[in-house]
Scaffold this active site. Structure first.
Site, PDB file in Angstrom:
ATOM      1  CE  LYS A   1      26.584   5.750  79.703  1.00  0.00           C
ATOM      2  NZ  LYS A   1      27.158   6.322  78.463  1.00  0.00           N
TER       3      LYS A   1
ATOM      4  CG  ASP B   1      32.600   5.799  79.503  1.00  0.00           C
ATOM      5  OD1 ASP B   1      33.334   4.800  79.337  1.00  0.00           O
ATOM      6  OD2 ASP B   1      31.946   6.341  78.575  1.00  0.00           O
TER       7      ASP B   1
ATOM      8  CE  LYS C   1      34.567   8.167  77.410  1.00  0.00           C
ATOM      9  NZ  LYS C   1      33.999   8.532  76.107  1.00  0.00           N
TER      10      LYS C   1
ATOM     11  CG  ASP D   1      28.989   8.021  80.944  1.00  0.00           C
ATOM     12  OD1 ASP D   1      28.150   8.665  80.291  1.00  0.00           O
ATOM     13  OD2 ASP D   1      29.539   6.993  80.514  1.00  0.00           O
TER      14      ASP D   1
ATOM     15  CG  ASP E   1      34.313   5.320  74.984  1.00  0.00           C
ATOM     16  OD1 ASP E   1      33.728   5.338  76.081  1.00  0.00           O
ATOM     17  OD2 ASP E   1      34.835   6.330  74.466  1.00  0.00           O
TER      18      ASP E   1
ATOM     19  CD  GLU F   1      30.038   3.427  78.362  1.00  0.00           C
ATOM     20  OE1 GLU F   1      30.677   3.568  77.301  1.00  0.00           O
ATOM     21  OE2 GLU F   1      29.519   4.395  78.949  1.00  0.00           O
TER      22      GLU F   1
ATOM     23  NE  ARG G   1      26.036   2.622  71.705  1.00  0.00           N
ATOM     24  CZ  ARG G   1      26.348   3.338  70.642  1.00  0.00           C
ATOM     25  NH1 ARG G   1      26.177   2.851  69.418  1.00  0.00           N
ATOM     26  NH2 ARG G   1      26.836   4.557  70.775  1.00  0.00           N
TER      27      ARG G   1
HETATM   28  N1  BES Z   1      29.634   8.541  77.928  1.00  0.00           N
HETATM   29  C1  BES Z   1      30.003   8.633  76.577  1.00  0.00           C
HETATM   30  C2  BES Z   1      29.279   9.744  75.832  1.00  0.00           C
HETATM   31  C3  BES Z   1      29.657  11.142  76.209  1.00  0.00           C
HETATM   32  C4  BES Z   1      30.689  11.787  75.574  1.00  0.00           C
HETATM   33  C5  BES Z   1      28.910  11.843  77.141  1.00  0.00           C
HETATM   34  C6  BES Z   1      31.003  13.088  75.897  1.00  0.00           C
HETATM   35  C7  BES Z   1      29.229  13.149  77.467  1.00  0.00           C
HETATM   36  C8  BES Z   1      30.277  13.759  76.832  1.00  0.00           C
HETATM   37  C9  BES Z   1      29.694   7.320  75.863  1.00  0.00           C
HETATM   38  O1  BES Z   1      29.798   6.178  76.619  1.00  0.00           O
HETATM   39  C10 BES Z   1      30.692   7.198  74.756  1.00  0.00           C
HETATM   40  O2  BES Z   1      31.840   7.066  75.050  1.00  0.00           O
HETATM   41  N2  BES Z   1      30.199   7.253  73.525  1.00  0.00           N
HETATM   42  C11 BES Z   1      31.038   7.177  72.396  1.00  0.00           C
HETATM   43  C12 BES Z   1      30.365   6.263  71.416  1.00  0.00           C
HETATM   44  C13 BES Z   1      31.227   5.881  70.255  1.00  0.00           C
HETATM   45  C14 BES Z   1      32.360   5.001  70.691  1.00  0.00           C
HETATM   46  C15 BES Z   1      30.369   5.172  69.235  1.00  0.00           C
HETATM   47  C16 BES Z   1      31.204   8.574  71.826  1.00  0.00           C
HETATM   48  O3  BES Z   1      30.237   9.343  71.843  1.00  0.00           O
HETATM   49  O4  BES Z   1      32.300   8.903  71.420  1.00  0.00           O
HETATM   50 ZN    ZN Z   2      29.524   6.389  78.615  1.00  0.00          ZN
HETATM   51 MN    MN Z   3      31.772   5.383  76.640  1.00  0.00          MN
END
Ligand code: BES
Ligand code: ZN
Ligand code: MN
Length: 493
Positions: free
Chosen positions: A263, A268, A275, A286, A345, A347, A349
């Site tokens: 990834k 992000d 966010k 990310d 967010d 994204e 996947r």
């Molecule tokens: N890049 C983030 C995940 C992340 C969060 C990595 C904190 C490192 C530290 C990912 O793209 C994301 O935003 N995931 C969301 C998914 C949710 C919207 C289902 C998350 O984990 O909040």
């Molecule tokens: Zn992300």
């Molecule tokens: Mn995200």
């Protein structure tokens, strides 16, 4: 930092700093014992008097010991000898490495691998100590050059071992190279490390090795292939997405490759599901999945392993914009499966699913994707373990074993089919979020749908790839785990 071997009598070695291990019960290894003898028992006396501390990772710098050519000795505590294992050894070496980095000495000679650890031979310990000392020596300089009064990292490090350890040392060097590359990329700011920058880095690797080839798919190419999920994420960004494909051929071309997918969200923001400022701050990390697979690929090429590897980086930026994808959009993935986007967010996947579909054209023996995918994984496992999910028990076991062997550890999590229904959508084949319960697993379940007939594993490194706080920065993980996995596949292991 350069690695070398030096097998002279240890008290005659000319170095700024000799590094030895001490446990609560005394000196560790032949070199430490010899130094104690030539210095007339001084080291043992200081252990007894408590002037040398022996707790795990506690270090004591000794000056002017009699009978030594070395300027000083660093005594490194390993705690209770009966409790020592590879992970604890790694921690002790890392602590020693930080002292060496911050000290004015720029060369050192290590005897740390002479510690006795059940189940670990001296080659393993030599490699682990080399990697930990190398890791501790790291200093970020890309946008903040080192000041004159700043710590002076080591330039060269020798080990108390003979020529027969050369292969192990070279292997350690390749691993360190991979870790370092992953870390350098992870630490770069997102205005520098863009999708185009990642493609450029891959080009530099391809130019370095004759048996590495690079192909970069542009947005037009991806549109033709029907990668609407990946392109949906990219639509809000001014930086065009790149699908970076590195191929390493170390074996007969008929042999199916291992596919590594990273990834590479270079930033992000969350997209329209923006966010908070607090949560957005670290989102340059990310792309650490991409950094990790590139690092492992580099290590593999540097070792010239006799396997084939294809490394795919989905390099995309996730930004809000008038043309950005929205919650409610239904996207058709390259596989033909449709996804209802409920949160922009989630994204990672969406870019990975198209990369997983794409990589199947190489008919890989196994697919391993690596991603900072969910905050939930970081909550579940913290910063020490990566989260491993897989549809194949053997592949999972191999990856876990590789992580243990290099102290870049992962922990397996269940992606039972019972979790799949959390992704049900009335408008598409699936939603891109599965709700609050087990967020790390529903992300894994989502990806598993694109790897149905494949031997596949997913490694969530949201917690393990970087740390904040006083030692903020990218960790380089899981470049070590992946490089070890590839090494284990190769006959050169
Ligand atoms: N890049 C983030 C995940 C992340 C969060 C990595 C904190 C490192 C530290 C990912 O793209 C994301 O935003 N995931 C969301 C998914 C949710 C919207 C289902 C998350 O984990 O909040
Ligand atoms: Zn992300
Ligand atoms: Mn995200």
């Amino acid at each position: 930092m350069k690695f070398s071997l030096d097998n002279q009598t240890v008290n005659e070695i000319q170095t700024a700093c000799l590094v030895i291990a001490v446990s609560e019960s005394g000196l560790q290894g032949a070199s430490a014992t010899r130094l104690n003898t030539t210095s007339d028992g001084a080291i043992e006396a200081m252990i007894e008097s408590g002037d040398i501390v022996t707790g795990l990772g506690k270090c004591t710098l000794l000056h002017r010991l009699p009978g030594l050519a070395a300027k000083r000795v660093l005594a490194v505590g390993i705690g209770k000898a009966e409790k020592i294992n590879l992970a604890r050894f790694d921690r002790a070496c890392l602590a020693a490495g930080k002292i060496l980095r911050d000290h004015s000495a720029t060369d050192a000679h290590s005897c740390l691998h002479e510690v006795t650890i059940e189940g670990a031979d001296s080659g393993t310990l030599l490699r682990q100590s080399a990697l930990a000392l190398h890791r501790a020596n790291y200093m970020y300089t890309a946008t903040k050059p080192r000041k004159d009064d700043a710590p002076s990292p080591l330039k060269s490090l020798s080990f108390q071992a003979g020529e027969d350890s050369r292969p192990v040392l070279e292997q350690a060097y390749s691993f360190a190279l991979g870790f370092q590359k992953a870390r350098d990329l992870g630490d770069l700011p997102p205005n520098i490390c863009t999708p185009a920058y990642l493609a450029q880095e891959a080009r530099a690797i391809a130019e370095q090795f004759e048996n590495v080839e690079l192909e970069v798919l542009e947005e037009d190419d991806m549109a033709e292939l029907g990668m609407d999920a990946l392109l949906g994420v990219s639509r809000g960004s001014a930086h065009p997405a790149k699908l970076v494909v590195l191929r390493y051929q170390g074996a007969d071309s008929k042999q199916p490759p291992v596919a590594l997918i990273g990834k590479g969200i270079t930033f992000d923001s969350g997209g329209l599901s923006l966010k908070s400022g607090e949560n957005m701050m670290q989102m340059k990390y990310d792309m650490c999945g991409a950094a990790g697979v590139i690092g492992a690929f580099l290590a593999c090429a540097d070792m010239q392993l006799d396997i084939n590897v294809v490394c795919i980086v989905a390099a995309v930026e996730n930004m809000p914009d008038g043309d950005a994808y929205r919650p409610g959009d239904v996207l058709t993935t390259m596989s033909g499966k449709t996804v209802e986007v409920l949160n922009t967010d989630a994204e990672g996947r969406l870019v990975l699913c198209d990369a997983i579909t794409y990589c199947q054209k190489f008919e890989p023996a196994a697919i391993i994707d690596v991603a900072t995918l969910t905050g939930a994984c970081m909550i579940a496992l913290g910063h020490h373990a990566s989260g491993l999910m897989s549809n194949d028990d053997n592949l999972a076991a191999d990856l876990l074993a590789a992580g243990d062997a290099i102290v870049d550890r992962a922990w397996r999590l269940p992606i039972w089919e019972e979790y799949q229904s959390q992704l049900d959508s009335p408008y598409a084949d699936m939603k891109n979020i599965g709700g609050l319960p087990a967020g790390v697993l529903t992300a894994g379940c989502f990806l598993s749908r694109f790897a149905e007939d494949q031997k596949w594993a997913h490694i969530d490194i949201a917690g393990s790839a970087w740390k904040w706080g006083s030692d903020e920065g990218a960790s380089g993980r899981p470049a070590g785990l992946l490089a070890q996995y590839l090494l284990n596949l190769s006959a050169k292991s």
